[in-house]
Design a protein around this motif. Structure first.
Motif, PDB file in Angstrom:
ATOM      1  N   ARG A 137       0.827  -1.217   0.000  1.00  0.00           N
ATOM      2  CA  ARG A 137       0.000   0.000   0.000  1.00  0.00           C
ATOM      3  C   ARG A 137       0.861   1.268   0.000  1.00  0.00           C
ATOM      4  O   ARG A 137       0.588   2.226  -0.718  1.00  0.00           O
ATOM      5  CB  ARG A 137      -0.933   0.023   1.217  1.00  0.00           C
ATOM      6  CG  ARG A 137      -2.209  -0.639   0.929  1.00  0.00           C
ATOM      7  CD  ARG A 137      -3.241  -0.629   2.033  1.00  0.00           C
ATOM      8  NE  ARG A 137      -4.169  -1.713   1.783  1.00  0.00           N
ATOM      9  CZ  ARG A 137      -5.076  -1.713   0.824  1.00  0.00           C
ATOM     10  NH1 ARG A 137      -5.208  -0.654   0.031  1.00  0.00           N
ATOM     11  NH2 ARG A 137      -5.871  -2.755   0.642  1.00  0.00           N
ATOM     12  N   ALA A 138       1.893   1.247   0.817  1.00  0.00           N
ATOM     13  CA  ALA A 138       2.772   2.427   0.894  1.00  0.00           C
ATOM     14  C   ALA A 138       3.574   2.589  -0.405  1.00  0.00           C
ATOM     15  O   ALA A 138       3.889   3.722  -0.801  1.00  0.00           O
ATOM     16  CB  ALA A 138       3.699   2.303   2.098  1.00  0.00           C
ATOM     17  N   VAL A 139       3.884   1.479  -1.077  1.00  0.00           N
ATOM     18  CA  VAL A 139       4.563   1.566  -2.378  1.00  0.00           C
ATOM     19  C   VAL A 139       3.642   2.290  -3.372  1.00  0.00           C
ATOM     20  O   VAL A 139       4.090   3.157  -4.138  1.00  0.00           O
ATOM     21  CB  VAL A 139       4.961   0.160  -2.898  1.00  0.00           C
ATOM     22  CG1 VAL A 139       5.393   0.216  -4.359  1.00  0.00           C
ATOM     23  CG2 VAL A 139       6.066  -0.438  -2.039  1.00  0.00           C
ATOM     24  N   VAL A 140       2.339   1.975  -3.328  1.00  0.00           N
ATOM     25  CA  VAL A 140       1.393   2.669  -4.219  1.00  0.00           C
ATOM     26  C   VAL A 140       1.354   4.163  -3.881  1.00  0.00           C
ATOM     27  O   VAL A 140       1.396   5.015  -4.773  1.00  0.00           O
ATOM     28  CB  VAL A 140      -0.029   2.064  -4.106  1.00  0.00           C
ATOM     29  CG1 VAL A 140      -1.019   2.868  -4.941  1.00  0.00           C
ATOM     30  CG2 VAL A 140      -0.017   0.606  -4.542  1.00  0.00           C
ATOM     31  N   GLU A 141       1.312   4.485  -2.585  1.00  0.00           N
ATOM     32  CA  GLU A 141       1.288   5.910  -2.186  1.00  0.00           C
ATOM     33  C   GLU A 141       2.499   6.635  -2.760  1.00  0.00           C
ATOM     34  O   GLU A 141       2.410   7.741  -3.275  1.00  0.00           O
ATOM     35  CB  GLU A 141       1.289   6.036  -0.656  1.00  0.00           C
ATOM     36  CG  GLU A 141      -0.026   5.659  -0.010  1.00  0.00           C
ATOM     37  CD  GLU A 141       0.103   5.371   1.494  1.00  0.00           C
ATOM     38  OE1 GLU A 141      -0.866   4.838   2.058  1.00  0.00           O
ATOM     39  OE2 GLU A 141       1.175   5.656   2.088  1.00  0.00           O
ATOM     40  N   GLN A 142       3.652   5.984  -2.661  1.00  0.00           N
ATOM     41  CA  GLN A 142       4.870   6.622  -3.162  1.00  0.00           C
ATOM     42  C   GLN A 142       4.850   6.749  -4.692  1.00  0.00           C
ATOM     43  O   GLN A 142       5.200   7.803  -5.234  1.00  0.00           O
ATOM     44  CB  GLN A 142       6.094   5.815  -2.734  1.00  0.00           C
ATOM     45  CG  GLN A 142       7.391   6.420  -3.236  1.00  0.00           C
ATOM     46  CD  GLN A 142       8.598   5.583  -2.873  1.00  0.00           C
ATOM     47  OE1 GLN A 142       8.619   4.937  -1.824  1.00  0.00           O
ATOM     48  NE2 GLN A 142       9.590   5.586  -3.730  1.00  0.00           N
TER      49      GLN A 142
ATOM     50  N   VAL B 277       6.207  10.548 -10.062  1.00  0.00           N
ATOM     51  CA  VAL B 277       5.778  10.492 -11.461  1.00  0.00           C
ATOM     52  C   VAL B 277       6.637  11.438 -12.305  1.00  0.00           C
ATOM     53  O   VAL B 277       7.047  11.113 -13.416  1.00  0.00           O
ATOM     54  CB  VAL B 277       4.273  10.831 -11.582  1.00  0.00           C
ATOM     55  CG1 VAL B 277       3.857  10.922 -13.039  1.00  0.00           C
ATOM     56  CG2 VAL B 277       3.440   9.794 -10.839  1.00  0.00           C
ATOM     57  N   ARG B 278       6.941  12.602 -11.746  1.00  0.00           N
ATOM     58  CA  ARG B 278       7.719  13.604 -12.499  1.00  0.00           C
ATOM     59  C   ARG B 278       9.152  13.134 -12.776  1.00  0.00           C
ATOM     60  O   ARG B 278       9.677  13.354 -13.866  1.00  0.00           O
ATOM     61  CB  ARG B 278       7.750  14.909 -11.670  1.00  0.00           C
ATOM     62  CG  ARG B 278       8.683  15.993 -12.168  1.00  0.00           C
ATOM     63  CD  ARG B 278       8.116  16.665 -13.411  1.00  0.00           C
ATOM     64  NE  ARG B 278       8.998  17.690 -13.962  1.00  0.00           N
ATOM     65  CZ  ARG B 278       9.995  17.457 -14.815  1.00  0.00           C
ATOM     66  NH1 ARG B 278      10.266  16.225 -15.194  1.00  0.00           N
ATOM     67  NH2 ARG B 278      10.730  18.457 -15.288  1.00  0.00           N
ATOM     68  N   TRP B 279       9.764  12.499 -11.770  1.00  0.00           N
ATOM     69  CA  TRP B 279      11.216  12.282 -11.869  1.00  0.00           C
ATOM     70  C   TRP B 279      11.645  10.835 -12.039  1.00  0.00           C
ATOM     71  O   TRP B 279      12.848  10.568 -12.172  1.00  0.00           O
ATOM     72  CB  TRP B 279      11.912  12.849 -10.627  1.00  0.00           C
ATOM     73  CG  TRP B 279      11.822  14.333 -10.495  1.00  0.00           C
ATOM     74  CD1 TRP B 279      11.292  15.020  -9.444  1.00  0.00           C
ATOM     75  CD2 TRP B 279      12.277  15.346 -11.412  1.00  0.00           C
ATOM     76  NE1 TRP B 279      11.386  16.368  -9.656  1.00  0.00           N
ATOM     77  CE2 TRP B 279      11.988  16.595 -10.853  1.00  0.00           C
ATOM     78  CE3 TRP B 279      12.904  15.298 -12.664  1.00  0.00           C
ATOM     79  CZ2 TRP B 279      12.295  17.793 -11.495  1.00  0.00           C
ATOM     80  CZ3 TRP B 279      13.213  16.502 -13.303  1.00  0.00           C
ATOM     81  CH2 TRP B 279      12.914  17.719 -12.714  1.00  0.00           C
TER      82      TRP B 279
ATOM     83  N   SER C 224      12.419   3.188  -1.340  1.00  0.00           N
ATOM     84  CA  SER C 224      13.235   2.084  -1.873  1.00  0.00           C
ATOM     85  C   SER C 224      14.507   2.658  -2.457  1.00  0.00           C
ATOM     86  O   SER C 224      14.542   3.822  -2.882  1.00  0.00           O
ATOM     87  CB  SER C 224      12.476   1.349  -2.986  1.00  0.00           C
ATOM     88  OG  SER C 224      11.301   0.768  -2.491  1.00  0.00           O
ATOM     89  N   LEU C 225      15.530   1.825  -2.492  1.00  0.00           N
ATOM     90  CA  LEU C 225      16.769   2.228  -3.175  1.00  0.00           C
ATOM     91  C   LEU C 225      17.506   0.979  -3.613  1.00  0.00           C
ATOM     92  O   LEU C 225      17.279  -0.109  -3.067  1.00  0.00           O
ATOM     93  CB  LEU C 225      17.638   3.137  -2.310  1.00  0.00           C
ATOM     94  CG  LEU C 225      18.540   2.602  -1.220  1.00  0.00           C
ATOM     95  CD1 LEU C 225      19.383   3.728  -0.655  1.00  0.00           C
ATOM     96  CD2 LEU C 225      17.730   1.962  -0.115  1.00  0.00           C
TER      97      LEU C 225
ATOM     98  N   HIS D 108       9.227   7.730   0.246  1.00  0.00           N
ATOM     99  CA  HIS D 108       7.794   7.881   0.488  1.00  0.00           C
ATOM    100  C   HIS D 108       7.541   9.348   0.865  1.00  0.00           C
ATOM    101  O   HIS D 108       8.299   9.929   1.660  1.00  0.00           O
ATOM    102  CB  HIS D 108       7.362   6.954   1.634  1.00  0.00           C
ATOM    103  CG  HIS D 108       5.884   6.927   1.817  1.00  0.00           C
ATOM    104  ND1 HIS D 108       5.215   7.928   2.490  1.00  0.00           N
ATOM    105  CD2 HIS D 108       4.946   6.040   1.404  1.00  0.00           C
ATOM    106  CE1 HIS D 108       3.913   7.648   2.487  1.00  0.00           C
ATOM    107  NE2 HIS D 108       3.727   6.502   1.838  1.00  0.00           N
ATOM    108  N   PRO D 109       6.476   9.957   0.297  1.00  0.00           N
ATOM    109  CA  PRO D 109       6.274  11.395   0.545  1.00  0.00           C
ATOM    110  C   PRO D 109       6.179  11.772   2.023  1.00  0.00           C
ATOM    111  O   PRO D 109       6.581  12.880   2.403  1.00  0.00           O
ATOM    112  CB  PRO D 109       4.958  11.709  -0.179  1.00  0.00           C
ATOM    113  CG  PRO D 109       4.505  10.471  -0.844  1.00  0.00           C
ATOM    114  CD  PRO D 109       5.526   9.393  -0.670  1.00  0.00           C
TER     115      PRO D 109
END
Ligand SMILES: CC(C)(COP(=O)(O)OP(=O)(O)OC[C@H]1O[C@@H](n2cnc3c(N)ncnc32)[C@H](O)[C@@H]1OP(=O)(O)O)[C@@H](O)C(=O)NCCC(=O)NCCS
Length: 201
Positions: free
Chosen positions: A32-37, A44-46, A94-95, A112-113
């Protein structure tokens, strides 16, 4: 151990810690948190994360894509865990290090924002670089970002990368060739800034 050696996921994925920041294998309950990010505007921009992005894609990424990189020795992809503003410790980004051969790797990261701007990514990148140099025997790590991604450049600067200029039409970004900033960090470089903070004109 080198980056190209196969690693059993998730059991043999190392856990790296510095203070509140932990790097570990992804877990199904991170989805769920992956989707939020991945649906947030900066990601999306970068980044080249698919858009739109849904829970099924996050589950597939955690279940299939992350383990494949470890198994095949092509990419070590870690989840970041840290304390969120609500006081709970959970998925924070993630990295990864992608094998480029000859003791070289490319680093990629996204936060994550909810935890941005608190130094979590700087700590996570520092941990991953230390691991790459000390445990995986890497010599040089390369960073690319789309021109204008100042937040990413700031993390690279704080973690000891030396900037090499702008590559014209190098990145493949959502069907377009875009200009890239590039920087490298060698194993013998200091972990902190290599020079004063500056943005290219
Ligand atoms: C790039 C990113 C990972 C940085 O995460 P972060 O949580 O801000 O990182 P940190 O808090 O560790 O440190 C970032 C530093 O950059 C600064 N910063 C972040 N965004 C910035 C911006 N747009 N302009 C100027 N400085 C910025 C922060 O203030 C901080 O510097 P400081 O500690 O000296 O104040 C995050 O913005 C992100 O996930 N962006 C979307 C994905 C992305 O761009 N990934 C990289 C692709 S190459």
């Amino acid at each position: 151990m080198t980056l190209s050696d196969p690693v059993t996921w998730p059991d043999a994925v190392p856990v790296l810690r510095d203070g509140d920041v932990t790097l570990r294998a992804h877990r199904p309950d991170d989805a769920r948190a992956v989707v939020e990010q991945c649906t947030d505007a900066l990601s999306v921009r970068w980044t080249t994360v698919p858009s739109p992005y849904d829970l099924g894609m996050a589950r597939g990424w955690i279940h299939d894509v992350a383990p494949a990189g470890w198994r095949e020795g092509s990419e070590h992809l870690f989840a970041i865990e840290s304390t969120h503003p609500d006081g709970e410790r959970r998925f924070s980004g993630s990295l990864s290090l992608r094998d480029m051969g000859s003791r070289r790797a490319e680093i990629a990261f996204g936060a994550h924002p909810a935890i941005r701007g608190k130094g979590v990514m700087t700590t996570a990148v520092t941990l991953l670089l230390e691991h790459g140099f000390d445990t995986l025997g890497l010599e040089t790590v390369i960073w690319y970002a789309n021109v204008g991604n100042v937040g990413s450049r700031r993390v690279a600067w704080k973690t000891g990368f030396t900037f090499g200029g702008t590559l014209h039409m190098w990145l493949d970004h959502r069907g377009e060739r875009t200009d890239a900033w590039v920087a490298t960090r060698h194993r013998d470089d200091p972990a902190g800034p290599a020079g004063p903070w500056e943005l290219p004109a």
